[in-house]
Motif scaffolding. Structure first.
Motif, mmCIF file in Angstrom:
data_model
loop_
_atom_site.group_PDB
_atom_site.id
_atom_site.type_symbol
_atom_site.label_atom_id
_atom_site.label_comp_id
_atom_site.label_asym_id
_atom_site.label_seq_id
_atom_site.Cartn_x
_atom_site.Cartn_y
_atom_site.Cartn_z
ATOM 1 N N SER A 231 -4.115 -4.098 6.413
ATOM 2 C CA SER A 231 -4.835 -4.606 5.393
ATOM 3 C C SER A 231 -6.273 -3.882 5.179
ATOM 4 C CB SER A 231 -4.971 -6.300 5.518
ATOM 5 O OG SER A 231 -5.643 -6.376 6.665
ATOM 6 N N VAL B 79 -6.026 -5.094 -0.217
ATOM 7 C CA VAL B 79 -4.443 -4.656 -0.282
ATOM 8 C C VAL B 79 -3.978 -5.124 1.374
ATOM 9 C CG1 VAL B 79 -3.228 -2.649 -0.004
ATOM 10 C CG2 VAL B 79 -5.214 -2.672 -1.359
ATOM 11 N N PRO B 80 -2.744 -5.572 1.287
ATOM 12 C CA PRO B 80 -2.148 -5.765 2.546
ATOM 13 C C PRO B 80 -1.707 -4.799 3.045
ATOM 14 C CG PRO B 80 -0.873 -6.515 0.551
ATOM 15 C CD PRO B 80 -1.846 -6.027 -0.101
ATOM 16 N N ARG C 209 -0.279 4.614 1.121
ATOM 17 C CA ARG C 209 0.264 3.337 1.792
ATOM 18 C C ARG C 209 -0.727 3.006 2.755
ATOM 19 N NH1 ARG C 209 4.874 1.117 1.104
ATOM 20 N NH2 ARG C 209 6.125 3.195 0.558
ATOM 21 N N THR D 240 -1.607 0.336 -9.505
ATOM 22 C CA THR D 240 -1.030 -0.904 -8.912
ATOM 23 C C THR D 240 -0.876 -0.881 -7.731
ATOM 24 O OG1 THR D 240 1.107 0.462 -8.844
ATOM 25 C CG2 THR D 240 0.579 -0.604 -11.011
ATOM 26 N N VAL D 241 -0.641 -2.190 -6.806
ATOM 27 C CA VAL D 241 -0.289 -2.435 -5.664
ATOM 28 C C VAL D 241 0.777 -3.213 -5.326
ATOM 29 C CG1 VAL D 241 -1.390 -3.644 -3.579
ATOM 30 C CG2 VAL D 241 -2.843 -2.627 -5.167
ATOM 31 N N ASP D 242 1.669 -2.467 -4.770
ATOM 32 C CA ASP D 242 3.070 -3.157 -4.666
ATOM 33 C C ASP D 242 3.701 -3.425 -5.808
ATOM 34 O OD1 ASP D 242 3.755 -2.314 -2.146
ATOM 35 O OD2 ASP D 242 3.550 -4.401 -1.265
ATOM 36 N N ALA E 239 1.336 -2.266 1.928
ATOM 37 C CA ALA E 239 1.402 -2.087 0.431
ATOM 38 C C ALA E 239 1.313 -0.404 -0.061
ATOM 39 C CB ALA E 239 0.182 -2.887 -0.304
ATOM 40 N N ARG F 95 2.302 -4.290 -8.667
ATOM 41 C CA ARG F 95 1.499 -5.415 -9.303
ATOM 42 C C ARG F 95 0.215 -4.655 -10.014
ATOM 43 N NH1 ARG F 95 3.070 -8.173 -4.825
ATOM 44 N NH2 ARG F 95 1.204 -7.710 -3.911
ATOM 45 N N ILE G 166 -0.045 1.783 -2.844
ATOM 46 C CA ILE G 166 -1.020 1.911 -4.035
ATOM 47 C C ILE G 166 -0.571 3.048 -5.012
ATOM 48 C CG2 ILE G 166 -3.462 2.142 -4.627
ATOM 49 C CD1 ILE G 166 -2.565 1.296 -0.915
#
Length: 289
Positions: free
Chosen positions: A70, A97-98, A66, A83-85, A101, A87, A103
């Motif tokens: 950002s 990556v915000p 996590r 995936t990132v959150d 988020a 997605r 990962i």
């Protein structure tokens, strides 16, 4: 709070790695560093880091991280889902990556080692000029564990203009180029023929120290003991059982078994991704006459 990656799940065996600590072999300190240095260099380039920045080496993937701020990340090496959150994201790209988020790296579908670089690099304290975890000597940071907070250094540059960098999928069969000696004269002529004609397989007893192979025995022409002498990355040592062992990133600096040859440095990264069962064949370089 400074920028960091929180380790939610570390996976099977995750370590911090950079390009190692060369120049200390005379003190008994191995170089260490990434087993697939090319994959780490690529990940660093994708996030705008210098090549020597520290990243994560993740055995077989399966990690969760996590971001507390950002950050730009990149994933290379053994192919896996990212995936990132929740997605889907693509390996081999710079990933924005915000903050906050999650990962998630899936299991590697080929090869052994996934690499993750973050802009700024993993900024754990260096030891002898390197942040690499040396699993043989114990130098450098410990193995990454669940709950660790990995600090990130200052961002030094933007990602490159080209935002995709293809990296070859780890192969199920490898042909490695070999330079002679220094103790090839300790083996029979038949052993040298066997080395360059037989098929070997990576055994399950392989790690960051070395890849043990199984296959035809390499017979010695000289008996007795060999005094310990220096070892280099890619050295093919032959223990008493005649089965070759190829030294990798965390290899010892000396050894007492004869070295029949040395894998070309350009091919060692390939071996760093070789799973147990991978077919290995050797080819002589121009060093053989």
């Amino acid at each position: 709070m400074s920028a960091a990656l929180e380790v939610v799940r570390a996976g099977v065996r995750t370590t911090v790695q950079d390009l190692g600590r060369p120049g200390f072999a005379h003190l008994g300190v191995p170089r260490s560093g990434a087993a697939d240095a090319g994959a780490l260099r690529l990940a660093n380039r994708l996030v705008g880091n210098p090549p020597e920045a520290a990243g994560l080496e993740i055995l077989l993937g399966g990690a969760r991280l996590r971001a507390t701020r950002s950050v730009t990340l990149a994933v290379t090496g053994a192919p896996c889902t990212v995936t990132v959150d929740g997605r889907p994201a693509d390996p081999g790209f710079p990933l924005a990556v915000p903050a906050g988020a999650l990962i998630v790296l899936g299991r590697a579908t080929a090869g052994l080692r996934v690499y993750l670089a973050a802009a700024g690099g993993i900024a754990v304290p260096p030891v002898l000029g390197s942040r690499a975890t040396d699993t043989l000597s114990g130098l450098g940071p410990g193995q990454v564990r669940d709950g660790d907070m990995l600090p990130l250094g200052p961002v030094t540059g933007p990602p490159p203009a080209v935002d995709l960098a293809p990296y070859p999928r780890p192969a199920g069969a490898l042909r490695l180029r070999v330079w002679p000696g220094p103790r090839d004269d300790w083996f029979t002529p038949a052993a040298l023929v066997t080395l360059f004609t037989a098929e070997y397989r990576v055994s399950a007893a392989t790690d960051r120290v070395g890849a043990r192979l199984t296959g035809p025995e390499l017979t010695r022409a000289v008996g007795g003991e060999l005094p310990s002498e220096g070892l280099v990355l890619g050295a093919i040592q032959v223990p008493a059982n005649g089965q070759p062992l190829i030294f990798l990133a965390d290899h010892p600096t000396t050894g007492g078994y004869p070295v029949i040859g040395v894998v070309d440095p350009a091919d060692v990264d390939l071996l760093g991704q070789a799973r147990p069962g991978t077919e290995i064949r050797f080819s002589p370089t121009d060093g053989y006459t």
